[in-house]
Design a protein around this motif. Structure first.
Motif, PDB file in Angstrom:
ATOM      1  N   ARG A  93      48.554  46.747  41.011  1.00 18.18           N
ATOM      2  CA  ARG A  93      48.271  46.495  42.421  1.00 18.18           C
ATOM      3  C   ARG A  93      46.938  47.150  42.806  1.00 18.18           C
ATOM      4  O   ARG A  93      46.486  48.086  42.158  1.00 18.18           O
ATOM      5  CB  ARG A  93      49.399  47.040  43.296  1.00 18.18           C
ATOM      6  N   SER A  94      46.345  46.681  43.872  1.00 16.06           N
ATOM      7  CA  SER A  94      45.001  47.124  44.243  1.00 16.06           C
ATOM      8  C   SER A  94      44.941  48.627  44.498  1.00 16.06           C
ATOM      9  O   SER A  94      43.963  49.283  44.138  1.00 16.06           O
ATOM     10  CB  SER A  94      44.525  46.359  45.485  1.00 16.06           C
ATOM     11  N   GLN A  95      46.003  49.181  45.114  1.00 16.34           N
ATOM     12  CA  GLN A  95      45.966  50.617  45.384  1.00 16.34           C
ATOM     13  C   GLN A  95      46.015  51.434  44.100  1.00 16.34           C
ATOM     14  O   GLN A  95      45.495  52.558  44.040  1.00 16.34           O
ATOM     15  CB  GLN A  95      47.108  51.037  46.329  1.00 16.34           C
ATOM     16  N   GLN A  96      46.619  50.872  43.051  1.00 16.72           N
ATOM     17  CA  GLN A  96      46.646  51.549  41.763  1.00 16.72           C
ATOM     18  C   GLN A  96      45.242  51.595  41.146  1.00 16.72           C
ATOM     19  O   GLN A  96      44.876  52.569  40.495  1.00 16.72           O
ATOM     20  CB  GLN A  96      47.608  50.840  40.810  1.00 16.72           C
ATOM     21  N   GLU A 103      51.678  43.937  40.309  1.00 15.13           N
ATOM     22  CA  GLU A 103      51.770  42.712  41.099  1.00 15.13           C
ATOM     23  C   GLU A 103      52.981  41.898  40.661  1.00 15.13           C
ATOM     24  O   GLU A 103      53.396  41.942  39.507  1.00 15.13           O
ATOM     25  CB  GLU A 103      50.495  41.885  40.931  1.00 15.13           C
ATOM     26  N   ASP A 104      53.527  41.161  41.621  1.00 14.10           N
ATOM     27  CA  ASP A 104      54.726  40.365  41.346  1.00 14.10           C
ATOM     28  C   ASP A 104      54.334  39.029  40.711  1.00 14.10           C
ATOM     29  O   ASP A 104      54.478  37.960  41.309  1.00 14.10           O
ATOM     30  CB  ASP A 104      55.509  40.140  42.641  1.00 14.10           C
TER      31      ASP A 104
END
Length: 245
Positions: free
Chosen positions: A165-168, A18-19
């Protein structure tokens, strides 16, 4: 399965973050956990480089096999095998001191890698994702200059960390081999080692020509690759530099 074991089993490499920055207190906790790692003679034969300069991150992304995510990682840590501190202090207080040699390099590499794995486990427990970057051992001459490394200090491992990130989080962890395949009792078992094709068949769910094709492609991607050859060349130069008299 207790909580420690559960987390060790579920941890996987994360290359997309995430940024947003990692909170200072979380980063500090990871570093302090790393320093609690086992170490030869309590010598802490490593130094951790905390790379915060965006230009250095970008340079590392390029030099470490062109991996752009390195430049975007909120936390980049380089664990260096380091005998510089102890050698310098020995020379200050002891009349005759031998120079660091190959065995000292291997011992310091082990110290650095054990500390790095402590950091990985701590990061996962705090909700962070992480990824080892073995390519830091390539391009030794360039990295030595970029990171201002003196003799008897060499990079052993690099870690990228951040909030995944959520997909990770949803991505399944690649399957590992069972303990029975990797644990040999009382000595090396050549017969068990020769069962590698069966191990890969079980792990990858492939057989016959499909398995053979997987092995050929994996060999080209990992073993016969340019980066693998460069890593060997670079590590040989690293050893020469360390052992130079």
């Amino acid at each position: 399965m207790n909580e420690v074991l559960r987390q060790l089993h579920e941890r996987k490499s994360v290359r997309a973050f995430e940024d947003r920055p990692v909170e200072p207190e979380v980063k500090r906790a990871v570093l302090e956990a790393a320093i609690q790692a086992p170490t030869a003679g309590n010598m802490a034969l490593y130094t951790i480089l905390d790379i915060t300069d965006p230009e250095k991150k970008a340079a590392l992304a390029k030099s470490c096999d062109d991996q752009p995510f390195i430049a975007k990682a909120p936390v980049v840590l380089i664990f260096c095998a380091d005998y510089r501190r102890w050698y310098d202090v020995f020379c200050q207080y002891v009349e005759e001191v031998r120079k660091p040699d190959m065995g000292d390099l291997f011992l310091a590499e082990a110290d650095a890698l054990i500390a790095a794995q402590n950091a990985v486990a701590a990061a996962h427990s705090l909700g962070l994702g992480s990824c080892y970057i073995g390519d830091i051992t390539e391009n030794y001459e360039y990295h030595k200059k970029l990171l201002n490394l003196p003799q008897y200090v060499v990079p052993a491992a690099m870690l990228c960390m951040g909030h995944p990130r959520s997909q990770q989080l949803r991505r399944p962890k690649p399957p590992r081999h069972p303990a029975e395949a990797l644990v040999h009792e009382n000595g090396y078992d050549l017969e068990k080692s020769a069962r590698m094709p069966l191990m890969l068949e079980a792990q990858q769910g492939k057989s016959g020509e499909e398995l053979a094709d997987y092995i050929r492609r994996f060999c080209q991607r990992k073993w016969n690759s340019d980066f693998s050859r460069e890593m060997s060349r670079s590590c040989a130069e690293m050893v020469r530099d360390w052992c130079e008299r």
